[in-house]
Design an enzyme around this catalytic site. Structure first.
Site, PDB file in Angstrom:
ATOM      1  N   PRO A  85       0.783  -1.245   0.000  1.00 57.14           N
ATOM      2  CA  PRO A  85       0.000   0.000   0.000  1.00 57.14           C
ATOM      3  C   PRO A  85       0.813   1.291   0.000  1.00 57.14           C
ATOM      4  O   PRO A  85       0.771   2.090   0.947  1.00 57.14           O
ATOM      5  CB  PRO A  85      -0.834  -0.131   1.282  1.00 57.14           C
ATOM      6  CG  PRO A  85       0.054  -0.912   2.204  1.00 57.14           C
ATOM      7  CD  PRO A  85       0.788  -1.892   1.322  1.00 57.14           C
ATOM      8  N   CYS A  86       1.518   1.535  -1.106  1.00 56.92           N
ATOM      9  CA  CYS A  86       2.287   2.776  -1.202  1.00 56.92           C
ATOM     10  C   CYS A  86       1.370   3.997  -1.275  1.00 56.92           C
ATOM     11  O   CYS A  86       1.812   5.127  -1.039  1.00 56.92           O
ATOM     12  CB  CYS A  86       3.224   2.741  -2.408  1.00 56.92           C
ATOM     13  SG  CYS A  86       2.420   2.438  -3.987  1.00 56.92           S
TER      14      CYS A  86
END
Length: 291
Positions: free
Chosen positions: A257-258
């Site tokens: 989850p950048c």
């Protein structure tokens, strides 16, 4: 009248539906000072007011007006402060319990240096293109785990296999929608993602990139941190720019989850698959976490 569960219904939406929702969110953010009413937003995306309200509420679970509150700078800063406490706890006692929840259903396996250099020799990759909660996506997998998830626009959807060949120059790449559809259904249906065997992610990258991507898995669903906060959490407080570069090279969108990393000012910062999509994902996660 039966209530619609927005999470379970998400996977049936077309990429066109997503594009309209993303355009509406971008329009509301750009014009938040004038607070456009529902009719104005619906007109902007070329839909009737009733149709737009129904589409958006099924997708987000809440009205467009309420959704917008999760995209303000004030909200972002409040979430940054909350996440900082969680990441500090991670540093003190290992993996925090909220982060552990994500670790239970997503495991990350890194290629060996030798495999990295080989360019995927002997590796068979199956891929498919699917409509998802956040637009059209390319999902690719191997016998060892999911190796890519890229969100696509109209242009690069036509060159999906070429995208994979650029990353896996010597792998055998085969299109198989059936194999990847099962993965897609599980990723974008939260009730399925958190049940059953963990999804395994199979990635190639430098040691530092792998460290950053593992760090991202510790950021809880619905939370937000900063580039500096993530740098500190992985033990490299002065490597903010390098962390940003590692985020830009993330090969598996959403699951790594950048999108949960923004600037300290509350500004969204960069995103490999577009700022509008990053904003949309952050807002959607906030609505689900607060529902």
């Amino acid at each position: 009248m039966t209530n619609i569960n927005p999470i379970k219904e998400l996977s049936v939406y077309s990429s066109e539906d997503y594009e309209r929702i993303a355009q509406a969110i971008a329009f509301m953010r750009e014009n938040h000072l004038s607070q456009p009413d529902l009719a104005t937003v619906a007109q902007y995306v070329h839909l009737g007011e009733y149709h737009f309200q129904r589409l958006f509420t099924r997708w987000a679970g809440i009205s467009p007006k309420r959704f917008l509150q999760y995209l303000t700078v004030e909200y972002a800063k409040s979430k940054i402060a909350q996440t900082k406490s969680l990441l500090d706890l991670t540093l003190d006692v290992g993996l925090s319990s909220p982060g552990r929840l994500h670790d239970l259903f997503v495991n990350l396996e890194a290629m060996s240096p030798g495999e990295f250099k080989s360019g995927g020799v002997g590796l068979q990759i199956y891929y498919g293109i699917h409509d998802t909660t956040f637009g059209k996506s390319l999902i690719a997998t191997t016998s060892r785990g999911i190796c890519n998830l890229h969100f696509l626009d109209v242009m690069n959807a036509e060159n999906a296999e070429q995208i994979l060949h650029q990353e896996w120059t010597k792998a055998d790449i085969v299109r198989d929608q059936q194999v990847t559809q099962e993965i897609c259904d599980r990723i974008f249906n939260t009730s399925k993602l958190t049940s059953g065997k963990p999804l395994v992610l199979f990635v190639k990258g430098t040691n530092f990139q792998i460290q950053v991507w593992r760090g991202l898995l510790k950021i809880p669903f619905g939370s937000i941190t900063t580039y500096k906060g993530l740098s500190k959490a992985i033990g490299h407080p002065n490597a903010v720019r390098a962390v940003g570069n590692a985020l830009g090279n993330n090969p598996i969108g959403y699951l790594i989850p950048c999108h949960r990393v923004i600037r300290e000012s509350g500004d969204m910062g960069g995103y490999r698959w577009g700022i509008e999509r990053k904003t949309t994902i952050i807002g959607w996660e906030a609505t689900q976490a607060n529902s």
